[in-house]
Write a protein that holds these residues in place. Structure first.
Motif, PDB file in Angstrom:
ATOM      1  N   THR A  15       7.845  34.567  50.724  1.00  0.00           N
ATOM      2  CA  THR A  15       9.035  35.267  52.053  1.00  0.00           C
ATOM      3  C   THR A  15       9.115  35.630  53.091  1.00  0.00           C
ATOM      4  OG1 THR A  15      10.259  35.256  49.396  1.00  0.00           O
ATOM      5  CG2 THR A  15      11.631  35.914  51.645  1.00  0.00           C
ATOM      6  N   ASP A  51       5.319  31.491  45.016  1.00  0.00           N
ATOM      7  CA  ASP A  51       6.385  31.575  45.775  1.00  0.00           C
ATOM      8  C   ASP A  51       6.168  33.230  46.640  1.00  0.00           C
ATOM      9  OD1 ASP A  51       7.472  29.332  45.114  1.00  0.00           O
ATOM     10  OD2 ASP A  51       9.019  30.527  43.212  1.00  0.00           O
ATOM     11  N   TYR A 100       6.720  26.095  53.886  1.00  0.00           N
ATOM     12  CA  TYR A 100       7.858  26.470  53.654  1.00  0.00           C
ATOM     13  C   TYR A 100       8.995  26.173  54.575  1.00  0.00           C
ATOM     14  CZ  TYR A 100       6.971  27.105  58.795  1.00  0.00           C
ATOM     15  OH  TYR A 100       6.449  26.297  59.695  1.00  0.00           O
ATOM     16  N   GLU A 150      11.366  30.646  52.549  1.00  0.00           N
ATOM     17  CA  GLU A 150      10.941  30.869  51.517  1.00  0.00           C
ATOM     18  C   GLU A 150       9.978  29.507  51.685  1.00  0.00           C
ATOM     19  OE1 GLU A 150      12.273  31.405  47.678  1.00  0.00           O
ATOM     20  OE2 GLU A 150      13.691  32.703  48.381  1.00  0.00           O
TER      21      GLU A 150
END
Length: 363
Positions: free
Chosen positions: A72, A70, A138, A81
């Motif tokens: 960001t 993941d 995303y 995210e």
């Protein structure tokens, strides 16, 4: 029956995901607008583990395995995210940013609320990873774990915000030494957003998958003509509203049956979108261009891809026989289209991965 029900009923029977017109019926704060073959060796300068060569010395770390993590970035409103797929090997790797299509689409290409559960972007990213190409996909602003990245109200939404967000992901890849090149891959509505990104940010390649070749006003007229064919008076009213919005003028008097599509709070977004003509915007893209279009896509036609190719003669056009809008093999039958939109076990058409692998620059 409401306008939205009239428009959506045929699509539901066929199992087709939201069109741009129907997707706009969803609040924009929760919306937008809507691997095959043998894997080649991972790209990069380092040899992958198990290549038959000598094992690394005690002071030389082995090349890592493939990873999915993941990641960001922050826009002016909050956190976006996504998921970064990195191939096995030492790199540096070519990388892509996948820009989603219309509707409340998440990073994997799904819209759970509408029944779209194809995992198209997840499968695309994993297929590219297995071919030595990294990627970021995303959640759109307002969707999933990017909920905080949307404006406070729908009235504040503008089409360009999607391009601003995508550009942040391009910059993130640019700043990561593991990646040698960055290519933008835009699907459906993401095709036009990708053109805007390519005009404002340095990229090494641009790919349009199932991108419209006409302004959104023309696309909406076509979709409304199908959805309202039994109500000519309402269709005339809808076309009049489109005419006014295309002139940049908000419409106060909207019939209740058209409110879901043309509600006052969504009109600024529509007006901001309508000023763009994809055939004109693609001419301003300086990076190499690849156009991919399926022949069984029920949302975007081969003619759209040909319009883009006509506007950009140096582009590579790949028409994929039997590919649906979700990048999966399908006929035009309702059952086959339904499976392409709802069955995540169906793979992405191998020809898509082959074309991308051949086009995306390695260095």
């Amino acid at each position: 029956m409401s306008f939205r029900s009239r428009l959506m009923a045929p699509a539901r029977r066929a199992g087709v995901a939201l069109s741009c017109a129907a997707a706009l019926a969803w609040p924009l704060l929760g919306a937008g607008c809507g691997a095959g073959g043998d894997a080649s060796p991972p790209g990069g300068s380092g040899a992958p583990p198990g290549d038959g060569g000598s094992p690394p010395g005690p002071d030389v770390p082995a090349c890592p395995e493939a990873t999915s993590v993941d990641v960001t970035v922050e826009n002016a409103r909050g956190a976006l995210e996504g998921t970064l797929e990195v191939p096995a090997g030492c790199g540096p790797f070519p990388a892509v940013v996948i820009i989603a299509g219309s509707g409340p689409t998440d990073r994997d290409g799904n819209q759970p609320a509408t029944g779209l559960l194809a995992d198209s972007y997840k499968l695309l990213a994993e297929g590219l990873r297995d071919r030595g190409i990294a990627s970021i996909r995303y959640d759109k602003a307002g969707i999933g774990r990017s909920a905080s990245a949307a404006p406070r109200t729908e009235q504040e939404m503008r089409f360009e915000m999607g391009a601003d967000d995508a550009a942040l992901w391009v910059e993130k890849l640019r700043g990561d030494g593991r990646f040698a090149t960055v290519t933008v891959v835009g699907h459906s509505e993401g095709s036009l957003l990708g053109m805007l990104v390519a005009q404002r940010t340095a990229i090494d390649g641009y790919v349009s998958i199932a991108g419209a070749g006409r302004p959104i006003g023309d696309v909406l007229r076509e979709q409304l003509a199908r959805g309202l064919q039994q109500d000519p008076a309402l269709l005339e009213t809808a076309n009049g509203i489109l005419d006014q919005l295309e002139q940049g003028q908000p419409v106060e008097d909207v019939p209740t049956s058209l409110m879901s599509l043309f509600r006052p709070s969504v009109q600024p977004y529509l007006i901001s979108w309508m000023k763009y003509d994809p055939a004109a915007e693609i001419q301003a893209v300086t990076a190499p261009v690849l156009l991919l279009q399926g022949t069984t896509d029920t949302q975007v036609n081969v003619e759209d891809a040909e319009l883009l190719a006509g506007a950009r003669p140096d582009a590579e056009l790949v028409v994929v026989e039997g590919m649906s809008h979700t990048l999966k093999a399908a006929t035009l039958s309702s059952a086959s289209q339904n499976a392409a939109y709802t069955d995540p076990s169906l793979p992405v058409v191998p020809r898509v991965l082959e074309a991308l692998e051949a086009f995306i620059p390695a260095e």
